[in-house]
Scaffold this motif. Sequence first.
Motif, short mmCIF file in Angstrom:
data_model
loop_
_atom_site.label_atom_id
_atom_site.label_comp_id
_atom_site.label_asym_id
_atom_site.label_seq_id
_atom_site.Cartn_x
_atom_site.Cartn_y
_atom_site.Cartn_z
N ALA A 170 9.17 8.84 3.47
CA ALA A 170 8.29 7.73 3.11
C ALA A 170 7.70 8.00 1.74
N LEU A 171 7.13 6.97 1.14
CA LEU A 171 6.56 7.05 -0.21
C LEU A 171 5.10 6.63 -0.19
N ILE A 172 4.31 7.27 -1.04
CA ILE A 172 2.90 6.91 -1.23
C ILE A 172 2.65 6.88 -2.73
N GLY A 173 1.81 5.95 -3.20
CA GLY A 173 1.43 6.01 -4.61
C GLY A 173 1.09 4.69 -5.23
N GLY A 174 1.07 4.72 -6.57
CA GLY A 174 0.79 3.51 -7.33
C GLY A 174 -0.65 3.07 -7.26
N VAL A 175 -1.57 3.75 -7.98
CA VAL A 175 -2.97 3.31 -7.96
C VAL A 175 -3.20 2.11 -8.85
N LEU A 176 -2.27 1.82 -9.75
CA LEU A 176 -2.33 0.61 -10.57
C LEU A 176 -1.47 -0.47 -9.94
N GLY A 177 -1.87 -1.72 -10.12
CA GLY A 177 -1.09 -2.81 -9.55
C GLY A 177 0.35 -2.83 -10.04
N GLU A 178 0.55 -2.51 -11.32
CA GLU A 178 1.89 -2.56 -11.89
C GLU A 178 2.81 -1.50 -11.29
N THR A 179 2.32 -0.27 -11.17
CA THR A 179 3.15 0.79 -10.62
C THR A 179 3.37 0.60 -9.12
N ALA A 180 2.34 0.13 -8.43
CA ALA A 180 2.48 -0.13 -6.99
C ALA A 180 3.52 -1.22 -6.73
N THR A 181 3.51 -2.26 -7.56
CA THR A 181 4.49 -3.34 -7.41
C THR A 181 5.90 -2.83 -7.67
N ALA A 182 6.05 -2.00 -8.71
CA ALA A 182 7.38 -1.44 -9.02
C ALA A 182 7.88 -0.56 -7.88
N PRO A 198 9.87 3.37 3.77
CA PRO A 198 8.49 2.93 3.94
C PRO A 198 7.62 3.37 2.76
N PHE A 199 6.77 2.47 2.30
CA PHE A 199 5.92 2.74 1.14
C PHE A 199 4.50 2.29 1.43
N LEU A 200 3.54 3.18 1.18
CA LEU A 200 2.12 2.85 1.32
C LEU A 200 1.48 2.83 -0.06
N ALA A 201 1.03 1.64 -0.45
CA ALA A 201 0.51 1.41 -1.80
C ALA A 201 -0.99 1.66 -1.87
N LEU A 202 -1.42 2.31 -2.96
CA LEU A 202 -2.82 2.62 -3.18
C LEU A 202 -3.44 1.71 -4.24
N GLY A 203 -2.64 0.81 -4.82
CA GLY A 203 -3.10 -0.02 -5.92
C GLY A 203 -3.74 -1.31 -5.45
#
Length: 406
Positions: free
Chosen positions: A122-134, A145-150
């Motif tokens: 699984a993946l976690i990350g992207g505190v910015l909207g742009e990186t989380a969207t990518a 599975p990806f859990l976004a922090l942005g």
Amino acid sequence: MATPAFDSTVLTRRGVLAVAAGSLLLAGCGPQGQRPDEGGSSSAPGDQNLVVGVSLELSGRGAALGVVQRRALEITAESLNRSGIPVGNLLRSVRLEIRDNGSDPQVAARHAADLTRAGAHALIGGVLGETATALATAAQGLKTPFLALGQGDRIVLPLAERTFSFKLTPDGIDVARRMVDLLESQRVRRVALLAAEGPHGDSGVRAVREALGNSGVELARTLRLPETGRSFRAVAERATAGDPDAVIVWGTAPDSGDAARELRRAGHRGAIFFDAGAVVDDTLRGANAKAVEGAYAVHPACLGGSALTATSGAQVARRDFDYRYTQRHGTSVGFAPYAADALQLLAAAARKATSLDRGRLRAFLQTQMAEGIAGGYAFSADRHGGMEVDSLGVYRVSQGSWTRYA
């Protein structure tokens, strides 16, 4: 005068979730790598780890948020690994594979592919909207599975194209409605909105307009902030033209503090209101300190080790996390520890799935209802943005620190 956000005698949806699901911190017991009914202390083989790929902004414009999340992940992984995660008939350990995306969406997308190929479950990350969207886009193609922090509602929308992604931050409309309630309580009549470019700011513009539509507060003008590092002076002068009663700054640090400073230089003497992206130490420091004093922010109620939770288990976990973070890093975590909750949610999904299969992890993630450190979550098949609205509180900057207001 400050008023509590929750009345302990009122049964809220968040309370129901907490009773039904319990705290995320209720991890399995026993040493790693054993069957639950065996003794001994052997470690789990490397290929039996729950491997979590992490892409964070450890440098670049998102570093003020990304570094905090890395620390939260490391503390939580250590906690989980003290007891192990029961998955089927084995106790697994967590292995974090952390990468610095430099606040670059293209790098973040490459990380998703590289980490998945390297065995991440699984993946976690992207505190910015742009990186989380990518990351969300890449994760969908990879079926990981990806859990976004942005921040940004479109990170997990449209849902048909984001079936493998889950967002831990609150929805923009929930933040905006809480903010508008505060504006009305303070008899604000005209407000200007300064919103960042990108997914986070886009969500803010939509949410604020919708929330103000049913209020007595007029939106005088909406302006977008320039890129991080560029001068905010011109946009601040435009925002203060016409002398609005208040200005909403919808963005992330360091932009939040920079915008507040330029607003004061432009002559704004009214209130400043931030969304949750502003709540880090950077916003309060140095040249920003005088400008942000008295400003308000809507943020998950975990800030400052708040004891306002629905269950005693979550309260103890929150207090323990805050203690360990402060002991290790010398300061309390400001930005909500979404990464800690993300890792706990993954561990809970693995326990329920009795497998580390990516498809099963995704399936069980979308059934998660739990009370975490940052707030309450309720994922479902038709809702992948799980932060509960009554997890939010209002804070005010008082003597250089974020203080609970309501």
